[in-house]
Structures are given as C-alpha cells and as structure tokens.
Enzyme design. Structure first.
Site, mmCIF file in Angstrom:
data_model
loop_
_atom_site.group_PDB
_atom_site.id
_atom_site.type_symbol
_atom_site.label_atom_id
_atom_site.label_comp_id
_atom_site.label_asym_id
_atom_site.label_seq_id
_atom_site.Cartn_x
_atom_site.Cartn_y
_atom_site.Cartn_z
ATOM 1 N N HIS A 15 70.059 24.427 14.455
ATOM 2 C CA HIS A 15 71.431 24.958 14.580
ATOM 3 C C HIS A 15 71.505 26.118 15.578
ATOM 4 O O HIS A 15 72.604 26.443 16.051
ATOM 5 C CB HIS A 15 71.940 25.449 13.228
ATOM 6 N N GLY A 31 72.062 24.213 0.475
ATOM 7 C CA GLY A 31 70.634 24.145 0.741
ATOM 8 C C GLY A 31 70.142 25.338 1.527
ATOM 9 O O GLY A 31 69.137 25.953 1.184
ATOM 10 N N ALA A 32 70.865 25.680 2.596
ATOM 11 C CA ALA A 32 70.457 26.792 3.453
ATOM 12 C C ALA A 32 71.591 27.104 4.412
ATOM 13 O O ALA A 32 72.566 26.356 4.525
ATOM 14 C CB ALA A 32 69.183 26.442 4.218
ATOM 15 N N MET A 33 71.450 28.217 5.137
ATOM 16 C CA MET A 33 72.488 28.651 6.068
ATOM 17 C C MET A 33 71.842 29.182 7.333
ATOM 18 O O MET A 33 70.920 29.989 7.297
ATOM 19 C CB MET A 33 73.351 29.747 5.417
ATOM 20 N N GLU A 34 72.386 28.729 8.478
ATOM 21 C CA GLU A 34 71.764 28.963 9.781
ATOM 22 C C GLU A 34 72.148 30.279 10.438
ATOM 23 O O GLU A 34 72.096 30.393 11.669
ATOM 24 C CB GLU A 34 72.127 27.814 10.729
ATOM 25 N N ASN A 35 72.517 31.296 9.675
ATOM 26 C CA ASN A 35 72.900 32.583 10.264
ATOM 27 C C ASN A 35 71.970 32.963 11.420
ATOM 28 O O ASN A 35 70.760 32.859 11.308
ATOM 29 C CB ASN A 35 72.829 33.692 9.212
ATOM 30 N N HIS A 47 66.441 21.636 10.289
ATOM 31 C CA HIS A 47 67.896 21.554 10.464
ATOM 32 C C HIS A 47 68.493 22.918 10.777
ATOM 33 O O HIS A 47 69.262 23.073 11.742
ATOM 34 C CB HIS A 47 68.533 20.982 9.196
ATOM 35 N N GLU A 48 68.148 23.902 9.969
ATOM 36 C CA GLU A 48 68.745 25.229 10.170
ATOM 37 C C GLU A 48 68.249 25.858 11.473
ATOM 38 O O GLU A 48 69.011 26.538 12.175
ATOM 39 C CB GLU A 48 68.433 26.139 8.983
ATOM 40 N N GLU A 62 77.431 19.739 12.791
ATOM 41 C CA GLU A 62 76.620 19.216 11.702
ATOM 42 C C GLU A 62 76.081 17.816 11.995
ATOM 43 O O GLU A 62 74.925 17.518 11.724
ATOM 44 C CB GLU A 62 77.413 19.227 10.387
#
Length: 852
Positions: A298, A258-262, A294-295, A317
């Site tokens: 994080h 879905g996505a990435m919290e970089n 959510h991201e 998570e």
C-alpha cells in the site's frame, strides 16, 4: 421502524473542497479520559472552486471544542455552527485565499469502544483512522483527496511514542510525504521493539521495527522476514523502493480489521504479527505473510497514490490485493494460491454479488463507508486487475504501471485515471472493459459446442445477471483462457485466450477430432460457466487436464454431483471418481498442498448455493449428513492408501513454516480427517498427544471434537494455552466449528458465558459468535434459535462497536435461499435488529439492504 436514518452519499455529488490543506501540526497531551489535541492547519485556496465566498466546513465527531482561531484571532461561539458531524465557520469570517486554522479539542480515548480514531487497547494508545476515524481526533476536512504534510508532537509518560514518518526526537515526528488524514497514526505505550534493517536497491539502509508487548519478541521473527521479502519483491517486480528512513509495525490486541497501512507506521491486529510454531498454525503463518505484504505494498498503491474519494476505494484495494496475491503465489505455489483465492471469491464475493448486498466495485452511493470494505471491492477488484493484465500481457502491464506511478505520484486518483494510464501506455480502448467497475453481479457465460466436418464451433453467450442495482447492463469484456484436449489426454491445439465482448460470439477452430474443451483455465475471469457437461467428461478432465485449476475444478464438480445425487436419493456411480483419487494419492509428482485440495470435498456453503442455483431449496441438515457420508465412503474405499500416505507424510525434522513443509502438513491433516471416519479418532488422539506444532495439534483436536470422542483433550488444550489470547481464540472457535450441530447452540451459549469470553474484543467475538454463524446446520436450526442467538449478540455489540456488528449482519444475507419457515424466522430477527433503540447507521444500512 428505527428512526435512525442517514443520508446517502452520492458519487455524482462529488466536488473538490473549497480549501486544500498545505500542512498540519498536531500536539497531543495524552490522558485516558481527557486527551487534549491542539491542531494548527494551514489552508490554501482551491482555484478550481470559483463559487466563492466559501465557509469553512470541518468534520468532527465526539469532540469537545475548547478553542478555535483563524489567523490567531479567536472565534466566538456565535461565529461557528457546531453539529454532531462537525462544524461550520461562516464565509464572512474566513479569508478566501490562504489562512491558518488553530483549535484545541478534548477527547476520551478510554470511552472510544468503536475502535475508530484514538482509543486504548489494554493500556496502549493507538489509532484507526480509515475510513473516517480522524474526525474523532480533531476537526478536519476528513476526506482522502485532502493530502498534507504532518508534524506530530506527543506528550505522555509512556516510553514508546510513535507516529508517521521520520523520528525527530522522543515524541516528535515529521512525515515528509503528503498524505490524507485516514493514513495518520499514533501509538503510545510500554512496548519493546524487534529490530532489523533492509538495504534498498539504491543502497539506502532502512531501519525496521516491530513493536509488541514485552514477552512477545520471540513471535516476531516470521513477520519481520515476511516484511523484508515483501520489500525485496516489490523492488524486483514493480521497481518500487521504500521512501522513508524507518518502517514500523505495531501489534494491537483490539482491532476491527486485519491491519492498516498508515504511512511508515502500520498498525496490525496482533493475530497477523505474532507467531511461533507452538502457537500459530501454517494458515496463520501464511496470513501473516500475505497481510504484511498487502499493507507494505500500500505504500505505493494507496499511500503515495491514493483515491480521490471513497467511491474509488477499489482502486487502491483491488490493485494491492492483486499485488499481494502475486507475491504469495511467488513465495509459495501459483496453483494452490489460485485455487484458494477462487474458493474465497466464490464463497464471499459471488454470494455478495448474487444477493441483497450486491454493489459495483465502484459504488454510486453509500450511507456508511465502513460497509463498503467488502469482498467485491477487494477480491473482485483484484480479479479485474488480473483480467487487465491477461488482456494486455505482462510486458505492457508493467509498462503501464510505471506510467501510473510516474504520472500520479502524490495524487488522489479515480478509476478513470487508472484506465487512462493503460489506454495511453498500451494504445488500447478500454471503454467497455471499464464496465467491470460500474456493473454489479457475476456474469454467467453459457457454453454451446458443435463439431462438423473438421470444424469445431464454440459459442459463448454472456448474461449480465440484471439486478435492482442496474437493469440495463451491457456486455462486458470477458477473457476466457481455453485449452483443447484430445481423446489421448494430450493438448491438440495451443492454449488461447478468447475475448468474449459481445452478447453472443462463436469461435471456430479447424481440427481433425472433436476436442474436450478446458474452459476458463486458471479461472481467467470472475464468471459463472453454464455448461452442460456429463460426469464422464468431467472425469476425463479430472484425470487429464494439464491446467491445475481446471483439474481441481473438474474433481470439485464431480464431488458436487455425487453429493447432490445422494441428497436427492438418486445416487450415481462413484467408482470412477474413487479410482482417480486412488491414483492421485500415490502420485509422488504432485505438490502435497495441491493434492490436499484435490482430496478436500466442497464446503456446505458451496453445496447449498449449487442446489439453490438449480432451482431447489437446500436443507442444511441433509447437506451436513451427505458430506459426512461421502467422507466415510471415500475413507472406507481408500483406507490402506490413506493410512500409508499419512505415515509417509510424517516430518521428523524441526518445524518450518515454509510452503513445502506446510503443504505436507496440510495433506497429512486432510488424510487424517478421512482416517478418523474409520478408526474412531484413535490416530487423531495420538497426533494430538505428540504434536509439536499448533497446526497438527489444533487439527487433531477438531477431529476429536467432531467425532464426539469423549476425552479431556479440549480441557488439556485450554490448560496448556490459557495465558495466550490468540491461541484461546482458536480454542473457542474449534469447539464451535467442530461441534455436532444438534449440540452447537448449547456449546456456544456455554462458551459465551466463559470467563475468558471478552465480547468487546473483535477477535474473541468473531471466534465465538462468528464461528457459530459459520456452522450452517447449527445456525440454521429449524426452530430459529440459532438466528435469535446471533441477532441478540449483534444488537448488544452494535451499542459499542457498530463496525463489527454491521459486518456480522452479513451472515443473514442468504436468507432467501432457504425454505419459507426459515425465511420467516430470519426476517423476524432482522426486523428485531432493525427497530432496536439507538441502532447505528452502520448496522441499519446492512439490515435494510438484506430485507429488501
């Protein structure tokens, strides 16, 4: 048997690295097939590792090593050992205190079809490094406990060059916060930004940018609004302020998740960023809001504090899912959000916990870490946080979180660190509670009631559901929120949280009448209630329970009982249930979104699992027909009220994605489904022709297709939206999900040959192959042709994208639920996958587990 066997990684084998990393300088010279990456890494000795001397062991996959140096001295090939998973420099060539490693590698982003590491999506360079993608970029100790400062230089002709942290100048980035390599990000392409700002609680101005392809700027407004609301909410509720000068989001078309919290540079699947009323449904808007939150959350629960090893994945998570669920509840409806979350939990995590893929929230071993991004880690992990908050109370929960952030900022932590924070802050012993992290399976709580001489006794017995994962399971702490209702429908005792911590406990209450007990209110613990309760009592709760979750639960249980009795050719009286529905339909005090849930029948999956749990074998065809029949009977009985409600719910103002408007449309579409059973699709066709938003257009299209109504709507929809990839994903999916099961395989085969079916794109693959597997009577056709179709596609996809292929194998995990013939047909396909040449360890691990 496939020879592709991989070693298991064990939690018990964890030890800190011999060398930590102080800083990393990365220099990229981008090229589609031969990108050059120069890295300069400053290593420092780990004083806790007293077993020196140590070799330098670095992870690396699919890298062409050009050169390597230690403290400026070039290493020869005989001083290093290269292998498929990295390299080793012998201890004799490594200074045992501090040193600098420099190397240059060549990689092929265009050939990286697995979408891990650095790859190209429609001409744009982007990265996905969680969990182990960074090792496809350069040699590095690619593990979450190695946290370092990163400086990045990008050389490319593309006008947009992005990385983590703060921008120094074009193509140069510096991140002032230490991070593990899995949070590294790089983007390069011809992009435009949708800009805004946010002022933090301390008065700092943060620049916000969402990068998209030119032409998509108009679809970014809601994502930006969701981001700003997330930032404000995190400040107000958790007192967490953003810590960089810039926060960026990039929309990418080809993305496995879905996505990435970089850190500072979140990379998103385009479907969770881009939205307009014409192209996105209310559900799309809701998902965008939740995933953006959510991201962003994080940043503190995952980035500033990360996990010491991948076994601790549920630490970041589970906590972050809990936080995004809190946020969405506050933004929308607590009652509706809780029910929706539990529906997903039961459909995905309970199924996972009861089958061959069961594992603890903190697993003890794995073969491929990508396979542990599961519902257990995420959703059950969130439920554990919720129980902890309920047990200690709101005030002590937030006090403990303050301690967690202060104590562990900048660290990589474990579940033990998390639990210790609560023990210290709340002065409580959580030894038994911690079992939720180490024991797999869904606990079952059996209920017994007795009333005598003014004393009501409630006996609760917990069963930990022993499994192959662990047979010596111990009783867990299970908070059960309970209400007591009198015969007049009013509460006769204050609501209480019963703390079930023994195998068997009896709770006594002095009371002047036998109450109707409302157990597990708000679904206060992720357990299964085994309670012998007749349909009359369920009907009473459905009509009188003040707890919104348990009211919905009672209605759900009644409809399940009605459906199964019809399947068993032993129908029971549905009149009381229909009478309550009739009252609910005209109850103007109810939230439309909540009423929509009350009127929605259980899923085919829910019915199948209930039949299986009762010791019987579910038949997907019978379940499908029973649901159709019950919808028809409800519609026939209530058609006048339903028709009036449908008209009353018409929104005459401009489309808005807010919760109130979305709730009205949700209820209207639920009602339309019943009306279609009576009018042959006349109303649905009219809605399709006049809809000014995707929610109503797509819903009516699905009803037209499921009613097998002959018209050009599906063709017209494609003509209207053929140039919008995300809408065409919907077009593919709705035709398959709404198709008559007897014809679904023909339809999916036809669509999988369509010119727009790009099976290499994860979104498109899931919309076609995944949608077919989500249609039980079609997937479970008696001749096994559905199983064969899906398994062939899994094998094909595995060759280029193991991560997505492995996840798709989960559609087979319930095979033991069905009849012997279907079991044989499924296992035949699983074994075909198992012995496929060059099968990835990702897919092999899942198939091996399912076949156990």
């Amino acid at each position: 048997m496939n020879s592709n066997k991989a070693n298991k990684i064990l939690l018990s084998d964890y030890k800190e690295p011999a060398f930590w990393v102080e800083s990393v300088d990365l220099d990229f010279k981008l090229s589609p097939t031969n990108t050059r990456v120069k890295s300069k890494i400053k290593f420092i000795n780990n004083p806790k590792r007293s077993d020196a001397p140590h070799a330098l062991e670095l992870d690396g996959r699919m890298l062409k090593l050009i050169s390597a140096e230690i403290n400026g001295k070039k290493l020869s090939s005989d001083q290093m050992t290269l292998h498929s998973e990295g390299l080793i420099v012998s201890a004799e060539y490594i200074p045992q205190d501090n040193f600098t490693w420099t190397c240059e590698v060549e990689i092929n982003p265009k050939g990286n079809t697995a979408l891990e590491g650095l790859y190209i999506s429609n001409g744009m360079y982007c990265t996905q490094c969680e969990a182990q993608g960074f090792r496809k970029i350069t040699y590095y100790p690619d593990r979450p406990d190695v946290m370092a400062l990163f400086n990045v230089t990008i050389d490319s002709k593309h006008p947009t060059l992005l990385s983590n942290g703060n921008k120094i100048c074009h193509g140069k980035w510096q991140d002032p916060w230490v991070k593990p390599a899995y949070l590294f990000a790089l983007v390069a392409g011809d992009l435009v930004s949708f800009d805004d700002t946010f002022t933090t609680m301390s008065g700092r101005k943060i620049d916000l940018q969402i990068y998209v392809r030119d032409g998509d700027q108009s679809k970014c407004e809601y994502a930006m609004d969701a981001l700003k609301r997330s930032m404000k909410w995190d400040e107000e509720v958790y007192k967490r302020e953003y810590d960089l000068d810039l926060f960026m989001i990039v929309a990418v078309d080809d993305f496995n998740m879905g996505a990435m919290e970089n850190k500072g540079l979140n990379i998103f699947n385009s479907k969770y960023v881009l939205a307009s009323p014409e192209t996105a449904t209310d559900r799309d808007f809701e998902l965008i809001e939740g995933i953006i939150a959510h991201e962003y959350f994080h940043n503190w629960t995952g980035n500033r504090i990360t996990c010491k090893n991948w076994f601790q994945l549920c630490l970041k998570e589970g906590l972050t899912v809990f936080r995004d669920q809190q946020f969405s509840s506050d933004q929308r409806s607590h009652a509706v959000k809780r029910i929706e979350d539990v529906i997903q939990l039961r459909a995905r995590q309970f199924r996972e916990d009861s089958g061959p893929l069961a594992h603890p929230c903190r697993p003890e071993k794995y073969v491929e870490i990508n396979n542990f991004y599961t519902s257990t880690v995420y959703e059950k992990g969130s439920e554990i946080i919720g129980m902890l908050k309920l047990l200690v109370g709101d005030i002590r929960y937030y006090k403990a979180l303050d301690l967690y952030f202060n104590r562990h900022d900048g660290e990589a932590c474990t579940i033990e660190d998390w639990i210790k924070v609560f023990e210290d802050s709340c002065e409580i012993d959580l030894t038994q509670f911690k079992l939720w992290y180490s024991q797999s399976g869904t606990p079952k709580v059996t209920v017994k009631e007795d009333f005598n001489d003014g004393i009501f006794e409630l006996t609760l017995i917990q069963d930990q559901n022993p499994s192959t994962n662990r047979k010596d399971k111990l009783p867990q702490v299970i908070p059960i929120k309970t209400g007591f209702i009198g015969l007049d429908g009013k509460e006769i005792l204050p609501e209480i949280v019963l703390n079930l911590h023994n195998k068997k406990q009896t709770f006594q209450f002095k009371i002047n009448q036998r109450p109707v007990v409302s157990l597990l209110r708000g679904f206060s613990a992720p357990v299964i209630l085994d309670r012998k309760i007749n349909i009359e009592t369920q009907t009473f709760l459905f009509e009188n329970d003040s707890d919104t979750f348990n009211k919905w639960e009672a209605g759900r249980n009644i409809s399940i009982e009605l459906l199964i009795s019809n399947i068993n050719k032993n129908p029971i009286n549905s009149k009381p249930f229909l009478e309550i529905l009739s009252k609910l339909i005209v109850d103007k005090s109810l939230d439309p979104a909540y009423l929509s849930l009350l009127l929605t029948l259980p899923s085919q999956e829910t019915i199948a699992q209930t039949i299986f749990d009762s010791g019987n074998v579910p038949d997907p065809d019978e379940i499908f027909l029973a649901l159709e029949d019950m919808e028809r009977r409800i519609a026939k009985s209530l058609i006048n009220q339903l028709t009036n409600l449908y008209e009353d719910l018409t929104i005459h103002t401009e489309y808005r994605p807010d919760a109130k408007s979305a709730g009205q449309r949700s209820l209207r579409n639920t009602v339309l489904k019943y009306i279609t059973r009576i009018d042959g699709g006349k109303t649905a066709f009219q809605q399709f022709k006049t809809a000014d938003n995707m929610t109503e257009q797509l819903s009516s299209l699905g009803l037209i297709i499921s009613g097998n109504i002959k018209n050009s709507c599906a063709k017209d929809f494609y003509t209207q939206w053929h140039s919008d990839a995300l809408v065409i994903d919907k077009w593919f999916a709705i035709q398959i999900l709404s198709a008559n099961p007897s014809n679904a395989l023909n339809i999916v085969k036809e669509l999988s040959s369509h010119a727009d079916f790009n099976w290499r794109n994860p979104n498109r693959f899931r919309s076609v192959i995944g949608s077919f597997a989500m249609s039980p009577p079609a997937f479970h056709m008696k001749d096994g042709s559905g199983y064969e179709f899906v398994s062939d596609w899994i094998i094909k996809l595995d060759q280029i994208n193991p991560q997505t292929a492995a996840r798709m194998c989960g559609v087979f995990e319930t095979w033991k639920r069905y009849d012997k013939k279907r079991q044989t047909l499924i296992t035949t396909q699983l074994r075909k996958i198992q012995v496929s040449p060059k099968l990835s360890k990702d897919t092999l691990e899942i198939v091996n587990k399912i076949l156990v």
